[in-house]
Design a protein around this motif. Structure first.
Motif, mmCIF file in Angstrom:
data_model
loop_
_atom_site.group_PDB
_atom_site.id
_atom_site.type_symbol
_atom_site.label_atom_id
_atom_site.label_comp_id
_atom_site.label_asym_id
_atom_site.label_seq_id
_atom_site.Cartn_x
_atom_site.Cartn_y
_atom_site.Cartn_z
ATOM 1 N N GLY A 1 0.778 -1.234 -0.091
ATOM 2 C CA GLY A 1 -0.153 0.035 -0.075
ATOM 3 C C GLY A 1 0.728 1.322 -0.098
ATOM 4 N N ALA A 2 1.824 1.323 0.758
ATOM 5 C CA ALA A 2 2.689 2.503 0.762
ATOM 6 C C ALA A 2 3.466 2.760 -0.590
ATOM 7 C CB ALA A 2 3.787 2.246 1.817
ATOM 8 N N GLU B 1 -0.880 -6.545 -7.373
ATOM 9 C CA GLU B 1 -1.982 -6.679 -8.374
ATOM 10 C C GLU B 1 -3.228 -6.773 -7.912
ATOM 11 O OE1 GLU B 1 -0.494 -10.474 -10.233
ATOM 12 O OE2 GLU B 1 0.726 -9.464 -11.597
ATOM 13 N N GLN B 2 -3.458 -7.329 -6.781
ATOM 14 C CA GLN B 2 -4.720 -7.014 -5.955
ATOM 15 C C GLN B 2 -5.008 -5.559 -5.553
ATOM 16 O OE1 GLN B 2 -5.011 -9.990 -2.774
ATOM 17 N NE2 GLN B 2 -4.280 -11.810 -4.035
ATOM 18 N N MET B 3 -4.035 -5.100 -4.704
ATOM 19 C CA MET B 3 -4.424 -3.857 -4.357
ATOM 20 C C MET B 3 -4.478 -2.800 -5.256
ATOM 21 S SD MET B 3 -2.176 -4.213 -0.707
ATOM 22 C CE MET B 3 -2.955 -2.677 -0.238
ATOM 23 N N GLU B 4 -3.731 -3.007 -6.292
ATOM 24 C CA GLU B 4 -3.848 -1.746 -7.302
ATOM 25 C C GLU B 4 -5.466 -1.527 -7.942
ATOM 26 O OE1 GLU B 4 -1.456 -1.132 -11.695
ATOM 27 O OE2 GLU B 4 -1.991 -3.036 -10.952
ATOM 28 N N TRP B 5 -6.169 -2.440 -7.649
ATOM 29 C CA TRP B 5 -7.550 -2.198 -7.955
ATOM 30 C C TRP B 5 -8.525 -2.164 -7.029
ATOM 31 C CZ3 TRP B 5 -7.646 -0.570 -12.921
ATOM 32 C CH2 TRP B 5 -6.421 -1.030 -13.343
ATOM 33 N N GLU B 6 -7.954 -2.330 -5.745
ATOM 34 C CA GLU B 6 -9.051 -2.163 -4.573
ATOM 35 C C GLU B 6 -9.545 -0.948 -4.372
ATOM 36 O OE1 GLU B 6 -6.821 -3.870 -0.884
ATOM 37 O OE2 GLU B 6 -7.082 -5.638 -1.650
#
Length: 313
Positions: A269-270, A308-313
């Motif tokens: 996230g950072a 790849e997951q957090m890029e779209w959260e």
């Protein structure tokens, strides 16, 4: 006596390792089954990738001697490995095996089904695990045969004979055995085996502590954390037999599962907030967990998949 035995085992040094090829040369099993608390046994697998040397026994193969039959958790990675486990069960008790649970649809949990089905034993799994095995079984079997070669002979894809959606309960002898689907976690159809009277959970791949957990393409880390906080932690288990590694307690698996997932998501996230891309995300700092087995094999892959997951959260 029961508590003293379990505490002694918890305090024992961890011996499963990527460095040890085999701890039980007289058997295809990586290690000899050990009784953790009265009636609950586990053959601890290597905390390493599956190899010919460990015969694919890189997860825990557990069984419960109930007094009215034996219940097995995980069928093993191959037909011959399942037979080796059955040989050890027969050394412990003359009670018949009356049920086998697949903790998920992965090979080391379910490829031994062919052996148990030939014995006429019911095989039970979550409906998502059964679908995973039906859909990907050929690929899973081929992968096992590549490393296991002659040790994989006799293995065939055999689907569970019974499936469930939420809870499957067996009350046999001295044990109430609750197979529970708690929610999305490591892989499709992950279940835990909860023994409420013993305050013990056979967690499967819900919980890790001696090896770094793997994050697959279909592993949604936010959902895993939610399942942990909402349903797994509230079990309040005193004892945990994880999917990989020695029996332990909730604090240890929390530290190396929930806390690892939260830590890695924080690092990624950072990185995203700072404008970082995927190429650099693979190398975010994960050094607090570098002492775990399989860190070198999995850390960069885990970071990339979380990005790849957090890029779209």
């Amino acid at each position: 006596m029961r508590i003293a035995l379990a505490l002694a085992l918890l305090a024992a040094p961890a011996l499963a390792s990527e460095e040890i090829a085999d701890q039980y040369p007289g058997s295809l099993l990586y290690s000899k089954p050990v009784e953790f608390i009265p009636g609950v046994w586990s053959a601890i697998g290597a905390t390493a990738p599956p190899t010919y040397e460990n015969a694919g026994h890189n997860n825990n193969l557990s069984f419960i001697v109930t007094g009215a039959g034996v219940v097995v958790i995980n069928s093993g990675a191959a037909h011959q490995l399942a037979r080796a486990l059955h040989d050890e069960i027969r050394k412990v008790t003359d009670q018949p095996v009356i049920a086998v649970f697949n903790e998920n649809g992965q090979g080391h949990a379910a490829l031994g089904n062919s052996y148990w089905a030939a014995q006429g034993v019911p095989i039970i799994a979550h409906e998502d695990a059964a679908r995973e095995l039906e859909h990907s079984g050929g690929q899973i079997l081929s992968g096992m045969m590549r490393y296991n070669r002659d040790r994989g002979e006799g293995t065939e894809i055999t689907l569970p004979t019974e499936t469930f959606a939420e809870t499957y309960i067996l009350e046999k002898g001295d044990f109430r055995i609750e197979a529970r689907y708690l929610g999305p976690a490591h892989s499709p159809g992950d279940i835990v085996i909860w023994l409420p009277e013993q305050s013990l959970v056979i967690s499967g791949d819900m919980a890790f502590h001696e090896r770094l957990l793997p994050i697959f393409e279909h592993t949604i880390t936010a959902d895993w954390l939610d399942t942990w906080d909402r349903a797994f932690e509230p079990l309040g288990a005193t004892y945990v037999i994880p999917g990989h590694g020695h029996p332990t307690n909730m604090a240890q698996v929390r530290r190396y599962t929930r806390d690892y997932l939260e830590f890695l998501r924080g690092q990624i996230g950072a990185h995203i907030d700072a404008g970082g891309g995927l190429a650099e995300a693979y190398y975010v700092d994960q050094s607090p967990f570098a002492h775990l087995d399989t860190f070198e094999e999995l850390a960069t892959k885990n970071a990339g998949r979380v990005y790849e997951q957090m890029e779209w959260e």
